[in-house]
Write a protein that holds these residues in place. Structure first.
Motif, PDB file in Angstrom:
ATOM      1  N   MET A   1     -40.197  26.678  -1.398  1.00 11.94           N
ATOM      2  CA  MET A   1     -40.610  25.421  -2.016  1.00 11.94           C
ATOM      3  C   MET A   1     -40.750  24.347  -0.941  1.00 11.94           C
ATOM      4  O   MET A   1     -39.885  24.211  -0.072  1.00 11.94           O
ATOM      5  CB  MET A   1     -39.593  24.978  -3.075  1.00 11.94           C
ATOM      6  CG  MET A   1     -39.981  23.694  -3.808  1.00 11.94           C
ATOM      7  SD  MET A   1     -38.754  23.167  -5.036  1.00 11.94           S
ATOM      8  CE  MET A   1     -38.946  24.453  -6.260  1.00 11.94           C
ATOM      9  N   GLY A   5     -42.208  19.568  -3.402  1.00  9.29           N
ATOM     10  CA  GLY A   5     -41.757  20.294  -4.580  1.00  9.29           C
ATOM     11  C   GLY A   5     -40.287  20.068  -4.865  1.00  9.29           C
ATOM     12  O   GLY A   5     -39.879  19.928  -6.029  1.00  9.29           O
ATOM     13  N   ARG A   6     -39.475  20.025  -3.797  1.00  9.20           N
ATOM     14  CA  ARG A   6     -38.040  19.796  -3.990  1.00  9.20           C
ATOM     15  C   ARG A   6     -37.780  18.390  -4.528  1.00  9.20           C
ATOM     16  O   ARG A   6     -36.956  18.201  -5.429  1.00  9.20           O
ATOM     17  CB  ARG A   6     -37.292  20.005  -2.672  1.00  9.20           C
ATOM     18  CG  ARG A   6     -37.298  21.449  -2.184  1.00  9.20           C
ATOM     19  CD  ARG A   6     -36.294  21.652  -1.058  1.00  9.20           C
ATOM     20  NE  ARG A   6     -36.635  20.897   0.139  1.00  9.20           N
ATOM     21  CZ  ARG A   6     -37.393  21.369   1.136  1.00  9.20           C
ATOM     22  NH1 ARG A   6     -37.924  22.587   1.033  1.00  9.20           N
ATOM     23  NH2 ARG A   6     -37.636  20.643   2.205  1.00  9.20           N
ATOM     24  N   ARG A   8     -39.905  16.555  -6.233  1.00  6.49           N
ATOM     25  CA  ARG A   8     -40.418  16.511  -7.606  1.00  6.49           C
ATOM     26  C   ARG A   8     -39.428  17.147  -8.574  1.00  6.49           C
ATOM     27  O   ARG A   8     -39.171  16.627  -9.662  1.00  6.49           O
ATOM     28  CB  ARG A   8     -41.764  17.212  -7.689  1.00  6.49           C
ATOM     29  CG  ARG A   8     -42.397  17.112  -9.072  1.00  6.49           C
ATOM     30  CD  ARG A   8     -43.618  17.997  -9.222  1.00  6.49           C
ATOM     31  NE  ARG A   8     -44.654  17.643  -8.244  1.00  6.49           N
ATOM     32  CZ  ARG A   8     -45.083  18.453  -7.289  1.00  6.49           C
ATOM     33  NH1 ARG A   8     -44.546  19.666  -7.169  1.00  6.49           N
ATOM     34  NH2 ARG A   8     -46.022  18.070  -6.460  1.00  6.49           N
ATOM     35  N   SER A   9     -38.848  18.273  -8.181  1.00  8.71           N
ATOM     36  CA  SER A   9     -37.906  18.965  -9.048  1.00  8.71           C
ATOM     37  C   SER A   9     -36.649  18.136  -9.288  1.00  8.71           C
ATOM     38  O   SER A   9     -36.173  18.001 -10.422  1.00  8.71           O
ATOM     39  CB  SER A   9     -37.530  20.312  -8.429  1.00  8.71           C
ATOM     40  OG  SER A   9     -36.589  20.988  -9.219  1.00  8.71           O
ATOM     41  N   GLU A  10     -36.105  17.550  -8.223  1.00 10.19           N
ATOM     42  CA  GLU A  10     -34.901  16.725  -8.364  1.00 10.19           C
ATOM     43  C   GLU A  10     -35.201  15.458  -9.156  1.00 10.19           C
ATOM     44  O   GLU A  10     -34.380  15.013  -9.977  1.00 10.19           O
ATOM     45  CB  GLU A  10     -34.351  16.368  -6.981  1.00 10.19           C
ATOM     46  CG  GLU A  10     -33.120  15.472  -6.995  1.00 10.19           C
ATOM     47  CD  GLU A  10     -31.917  16.129  -7.638  1.00 10.19           C
ATOM     48  OE1 GLU A  10     -31.034  15.386  -8.132  1.00 10.19           O
ATOM     49  OE2 GLU A  10     -31.831  17.374  -7.638  1.00 10.19           O
ATOM     50  N   GLY A  12     -37.464  15.133 -11.474  1.00  8.55           N
ATOM     51  CA  GLY A  12     -37.587  15.531 -12.871  1.00  8.55           C
ATOM     52  C   GLY A  12     -36.225  15.695 -13.524  1.00  8.55           C
ATOM     53  O   GLY A  12     -36.016  15.277 -14.672  1.00  8.55           O
ATOM     54  N   ALA A  13     -35.293  16.297 -12.809  1.00  7.22           N
ATOM     55  CA  ALA A  13     -33.944  16.467 -13.345  1.00  7.22           C
ATOM     56  C   ALA A  13     -33.258  15.120 -13.535  1.00  7.22           C
ATOM     57  O   ALA A  13     -32.570  14.893 -14.540  1.00  7.22           O
ATOM     58  CB  ALA A  13     -33.125  17.358 -12.411  1.00  7.22           C
TER      59      ALA A  13
END
Length: 253
Positions: A1, A5-6, A8-10, A12-13
């Motif tokens: 990733m 991406g990292r 974006r993922s964090e 989102g969480a």
């Protein structure tokens, strides 16, 4: 990733975590409403005094940066500071250290979420100012105002990360946040105009990062002129505080 991406993922969480805290959501967006109704509607302003009659003696539009400063200052300090403190208490950072997510990426993700949250709160403030006051706010510079807000949020997210990293508990973070935020709010050319303060203290106001946010936004929305100098100073301070906050976040605790 990838790094994007990292982040974006964090982010989102973090956004989903914020939405699950319904009380936090309610007061984050309801607080600006109370603020405007109390000070802009009930207290009102008294520009007939020539602008030197005390608090709220300026036209209503003059105080827009102050209303924005409240959410720009308090929300990142408390949210990021509390998040860092909770992560420390639950050893989350020790677990995150085993993943590719870096401390700077973690802080960037939470900063972006706060930018969105405070941006929405800022829209509420601007809408209320237009609806319930006769403030002649210039909305043509809103894109640049958004840049000021984003930089200020990044700055105070970094400061919140510092508080969360060094305070002993979540209660300590809240106490430290209030101890820092309250003096900054009223001594940074927001609600209290410089002419109401002792002449020897007026240069001290330039030590507050919130001063450059308030002055820059006021120039854009009220007085007119160039806010480039305030924007540059705020940008430099935002980068410095963000990097300091990211560095202070512990990998293990």
């Amino acid at each position: 990733m990838t790094s994007v991406g990292r982040v974006r993922s964090e982010a989102g969480a973090a956004w989903r975590s914020f939405l699950r805290r319904r009380t936090a959501v309610f007061f984050t967006f309801f607080f600006p409403v109370i603020l405007i109704l109390i000070f802009a509607v009930l207290v009102q302003t008294n520009p007939g005094s020539g602008g030197s009659g005390g608090l709220f003696s300026k036209p209503a539009a003059y105080y827009l940066p102050g209303y924005l400063a409240v959410v720009v200052l308090f929300t990142p300090l408390s949210r990021v500071g509390s998040s860092v403190s909770r992560h420390r208490e639950s050893n989350r950072f020790e677990k995150l250290a085993t993943t590719p997510l870096t401390r700077a990426e973690w802080l960037l993700a939470h900063t972006l979420v706060n930018v969105v949250i405070i941006g929405l709160a800022g829209i509420i403030i601007l809408a209320l100012m237009a609806l319930v006051t006769n403030a002649g706010v210039s909305f043509g510079a809103l894109p640049l105002v958004a840049v000021f807000i984003a930089l200020a949020v990044g700055l105070f997210c970094g400061l919140g990360a510092l508080l969360g990293s060094f305070a002993g508990s979540a209660d300590g973070v809240i106490a430290a946040s209030n101890a820092i935020a309250l003096p900054l709010l009223f001594l940074s050319d927001t609600f209290v105009t410089p002419d109401l303060l002792p002449s020897w203290f007026q240069p001290v106001m330039n030590l507050s990062p919130l001063t450059y946010f308030a002055r820059g936004v006021r120039i854009l929305t009220y007085s007119g002129g160039s806010s480039g100098g305030d924007l540059v100073v705020l940008a430099v301070l935002a980068v410095a505080f963000f990097l300091a906050g990211a560095y202070a976040i512990p990998e293990t605790d």
